[in-house]
Write a protein that holds these residues in place. Sequence first.
Motif, PDB file in Angstrom:
ATOM      1  N   PRO A  36       0.840  -1.214   0.000  1.00 12.31           N
ATOM      2  CA  PRO A  36       0.000   0.000   0.000  1.00 12.31           C
ATOM      3  C   PRO A  36       0.870   1.258   0.000  1.00 12.31           C
ATOM      4  N   ALA A  37       0.291   2.352  -0.481  1.00  9.59           N
ATOM      5  CA  ALA A  37       0.996   3.645  -0.491  1.00  9.59           C
ATOM      6  C   ALA A  37      -0.023   4.766  -0.393  1.00  9.59           C
ATOM      7  N   PRO A  38       0.336   5.857   0.265  1.00  9.53           N
ATOM      8  CA  PRO A  38      -0.628   6.942   0.478  1.00  9.53           C
ATOM      9  C   PRO A  38      -0.898   7.809  -0.756  1.00  9.53           C
ATOM     10  N   PHE A  39      -0.072   7.713  -1.776  1.00 12.97           N
ATOM     11  CA  PHE A  39      -0.240   8.600  -2.935  1.00 12.97           C
ATOM     12  C   PHE A  39      -1.092   7.996  -4.047  1.00 12.97           C
ATOM     13  N   VAL A  40      -1.625   6.799  -3.826  1.00  9.93           N
ATOM     14  CA  VAL A  40      -2.489   6.175  -4.839  1.00  9.93           C
ATOM     15  C   VAL A  40      -3.840   6.879  -4.840  1.00  9.93           C
ATOM     16  N   GLY A  73      -6.558   2.510  -9.908  1.00  7.69           N
ATOM     17  CA  GLY A  73      -6.510   2.239  -8.467  1.00  7.69           C
ATOM     18  C   GLY A  73      -5.196   1.617  -8.057  1.00  7.69           C
ATOM     19  N   PHE A  74      -4.304   1.381  -9.023  1.00  7.21           N
ATOM     20  CA  PHE A  74      -2.957   0.874  -8.763  1.00  7.21           C
ATOM     21  C   PHE A  74      -1.949   1.795  -9.460  1.00  7.21           C
ATOM     22  N   VAL A  75      -0.763   1.903  -8.890  1.00  2.70           N
ATOM     23  CA  VAL A  75       0.293   2.729  -9.479  1.00  2.70           C
ATOM     24  C   VAL A  75       1.553   1.892  -9.602  1.00  2.70           C
ATOM     25  N   HIS A  76       2.129   1.900 -10.789  1.00  2.00           N
ATOM     26  CA  HIS A  76       3.399   1.188 -10.972  1.00  2.00           C
ATOM     27  C   HIS A  76       4.525   2.074 -10.456  1.00  2.00           C
ATOM     28  N   CYS A  77       5.505   1.462  -9.832  1.00  2.00           N
ATOM     29  CA  CYS A  77       6.577   2.213  -9.176  1.00  2.00           C
ATOM     30  C   CYS A  77       7.908   1.998  -9.884  1.00  2.00           C
ATOM     31  N   ALA A  78       8.468   3.090 -10.340  1.00  2.00           N
ATOM     32  CA  ALA A  78       9.846   3.118 -10.830  1.00  2.00           C
ATOM     33  C   ALA A  78      10.553   4.158  -9.967  1.00  2.00           C
ATOM     34  N   PRO A  79      11.051   3.776  -8.810  1.00  2.00           N
ATOM     35  CA  PRO A  79      11.564   4.752  -7.834  1.00  2.00           C
ATOM     36  C   PRO A  79      12.689   5.632  -8.359  1.00  2.00           C
ATOM     37  N   SER A  80      13.322   5.240  -9.434  1.00  2.00           N
ATOM     38  CA  SER A  80      14.360   6.085 -10.016  1.00  2.00           C
ATOM     39  C   SER A  80      13.771   7.235 -10.818  1.00  2.00           C
ATOM     40  N   GLY A 103      10.457   8.737 -10.010  1.00  2.00           N
ATOM     41  CA  GLY A 103       9.312   9.362  -9.348  1.00  2.00           C
ATOM     42  C   GLY A 103       9.618   9.604  -7.890  1.00  2.00           C
ATOM     43  N   MET A 104       9.356  10.822  -7.426  1.00  2.00           N
ATOM     44  CA  MET A 104       9.731  11.169  -6.058  1.00  2.00           C
ATOM     45  C   MET A 104       8.857  10.473  -5.036  1.00  2.00           C
ATOM     46  N   ASP A 105       7.558  10.309  -5.318  1.00  2.00           N
ATOM     47  CA  ASP A 105       6.686   9.618  -4.361  1.00  2.00           C
ATOM     48  C   ASP A 105       7.165   8.194  -4.127  1.00  2.00           C
ATOM     49  N   GLU A 106       7.471   7.488  -5.222  1.00  2.00           N
ATOM     50  CA  GLU A 106       7.939   6.111  -5.115  1.00  2.00           C
ATOM     51  C   GLU A 106       9.304   6.045  -4.424  1.00  2.00           C
TER      52      GLU A 106
END
Length: 982
Positions: free
Chosen positions: A351-355, A362-369, A371-374
């Motif tokens: 889970p994440a608060p920015f979704v 309703g889902f967000v893919h994460c590429a932490p490199s 995106g700052m939220d990720e």
Amino acid sequence: MCAETPDYKDTLNLPKTGFPMRAGLPRREPDWLARWERIGIYDRLREKAAQAGGARPSFVLHDGPPYANGHLHIGHALNKTIKDMIVRSHQMMGHDSRYVPGWDCHGLPIEWKIEEQYRSKGQNKDEVDVITFRQECRKFAGEWVDIQREEFKRLGITGNWDDPYLTMNFHAERVIAEEFQKFLMNGTLYQGSKPVMWSPVEQTALAEAEVEYHDKESFTIWVKFAVLDPVAGTGEALENRDLVGAHVVIWTTTPWTIPSNRGVVYGADFDYGLYEVTGTPEESWAKVGDRFILADKRADDVMTRARLESGMWKRLRDVSAEDLSGLTLQHPLAGVEGGEGEWDAPRDFRPAPFVTDEDGTGFVHCAPSHGMDEFELYRDAGMLDEVITYNVDPDGRFRADLPLFGGTAILKPNGKEGNANKAVIDKLVEVGGLLARGRIKHSYPHSWRSKAPVIYRNTPQWFAAIDRAVGDGQDDLGTTIRSRALAAIDEQVKWTPVSGRNRLYAMIETRPDWVLSRQRAWGVPLTCFTRKGALPTDGDFLLRNAEVNARILEAFETEGADAWYAEGARERFLAGIVNPDDYDQVFDILDVWFDSGSTHAFVLRDRADGTADGIADVYMEGTDQHRGWFHSSLLQSCGTNGRAPYRNVVTHGFTLDEKGNKMSKSLGNTILPEQVIKQYGADILRLWVAQTDYTADQRLGAEILKGVADSYRRLRNTMRFMLGALDDFTEADRVDPADMPELERWVLHRLAELDHKVRTGYRAFDFQGVFSAVFNFATVELSAFYFDIRKDALYCDGDSPRRRAARTVMDLLFHRLTAWLAPILVFTTEEVWLERFPGDDSSIHLQDMPPVQGDWLDEPLAAKWAAIRRVRRVVTAALEVQRRDKVIGASLEAAPVVHVRDAEVLEALKSVPFDDICITSDVLLTRDPMPAEAFRLPEIEGVGVVFEKARGEKCQRCWKILPDVGRHAHPGICGRCNEALG
């Protein structure tokens, strides 16, 4: 006139002045500029302050530096004119008001121009010696400083033009480096790797202030991540086995980030469901039996995007957050041929608060490199080492060895769409990983310099930590940069308009750490060294040595920042203190916002014409500087001095065309300052600034300028009348206010009221309020009322007390109107002043606003004359009807009967020459009941006017119609005129 009646024209005191009604400003303004330079106005004001021995308090507006690159636009003119009005008005209100113009000289736009010059010659910038390149940039900036300086001066801007500040001056570069070293020494500087806004075209990191948002059409894709069986082959039961093989669907507008995906996140409080496809049209990528996990609020939209019609899917059951928490996902490219295992590992799922479930799936893919939220999510989870990728090179291409996509470009060098998005989408289609695709037009960040889109890219950068204790002992406002800045906003600064406070506060409250570094060449370098082999988290990673710092600063003071790039610089700065071979030299340059944010130190603190405490009275810029100069100056000063560098922050809006559209070359609606000056003169442009509410967006166009020019002509006519009336006025003509008629004393009362309003307005930077008050006074209360009434006395009286009183008031008006308007109409008020007080050393801009005497204020008199003017309005309106009907040609042909119900008002009217005030030959005042035919105004009760023609003959000198005309020594004139002729 009878044949035997003399012509009395030459006996009148007609106005005499050489002041022309036609201004000719475009032609004449340069002469005044040359004159001011010749007599040294700015320096003489400084001498005046010095001679006052501290009696004139200091007032300093610190100039936000424009960029030394290109001719001025209308925003520059607005900005500098407002600043000039602030500086001039405070000078004339008794301050020593100093203004040092400045320029921002480092940075990418200039570097980009020099690179273009190299490219046009077939040269590669990277093959040019860096110092040679920097000197080319310095020369380019210097040339534009000279051009812009002359363009600013043409606007009538006062200031220390002979000694401006430039961020590329050696001392400035030394101080910028010194301010950076304070961050190095106080523990807030660190090197980190995190996503920053990156310009692939310019190949450098960008600050938020260097980014603007424009509409961009982007690819948008719905991608399937399969739910893995975490216990496959173990023999254990899975409670949610029906979810295995289903797909979590994500939505993104940046397909190029899919190869860097390391996880998917969901909203812990959202309602999710398991959906099954029951039928498909041929054009859909979905298949019968496919199962998708989707947020219930988004399911219908996702299925529609997948080209499924209503009835082609069904909801099988709820999927709770607890259900989701036990799942792991598979990347859609897992096991792909040629993938070399790059995407085979299971993806994280949490889970994440920015979704959000307001759009997407309703889902967000994460590429932490990317995106700052990720990034922050996985940083807080202690998982960065597992999820950070380095797939994108500085030029916006995928690293060459990235399977399947190596070398493809997110953006081309010209800023256009590259082939990376298409390559990723095509591969997802090939492997069956795509549910839907499309295009979307949305607001997207672009570099304000190259106008090309930017990306978020993880890259090592240098940061100032704004939530780390500074450790400098200056903790009155807090211990961190953020806490100090937020406290300073409310405790140390006044905001005009007050909305500026909210805007900046919100930005500071939520901003990330300050990215200080840029990967370019033209700027002040980050003057620091790192220990070879050490990690950024090691305590000895950064060399913190005061002796080394001092060497660097000494070199910069005499040689400029080029010293950092000279051969052997590392040995020069380190030898004898530490072993140079143990350290690497950092060659990134500082964010130019750090340059301009540091200007308070080398302008306010270090210059003789700065301020004693290094704090400016005013910073004044456009509203975009809440995320630019206001912002960086506050952060920088709070980090090094523990406080704000300004006491007042004044903000102006943007200039739009007459229809409210943004000015742009492509629309052909731009108006350049030089065009306005060439047609109308700089004073008209300055008057437009004064008339507009600069705190909001303003409009400018041909029709607006015509209206401004009309206002100017009306004001100029007022000034011309005063000059004509004051011809040959001397001190011997002056009358004490106590000996003046009531009308003159009423004018003095209004002067006293207006003086307070003008000074209050100027102190509050309310130029629209100041000009509106002065303009209405000059054109309505003076030209249309007082001057109109007193023309008769000025022209026809002999040396009467009434005429001398009127001329005394004209003199008092002259000095105040010219002074009040001087900060706005710098050229015209100088012309008016010199018309009356010529001389090589004479100038309105060497004067102060003259004070008013306390006994000029007379509220009872003002109340009385307010009543008199109300009755006069009814009379003049009644006469206008007669003039319109051609019963009379002029008001002097009338002798109206004025019925007044209020006894007190009637007595007030009888105590003054009401016929003169109404400009009639006679008037009869009575409390008799108003006849039915009496003229009335509905808004003024108790007053009625019955028209009567004046009786008698017309005086051939003053044109009044009076019974005594022709009964005096001089034929054809009245008694007053006969007395005037002696």
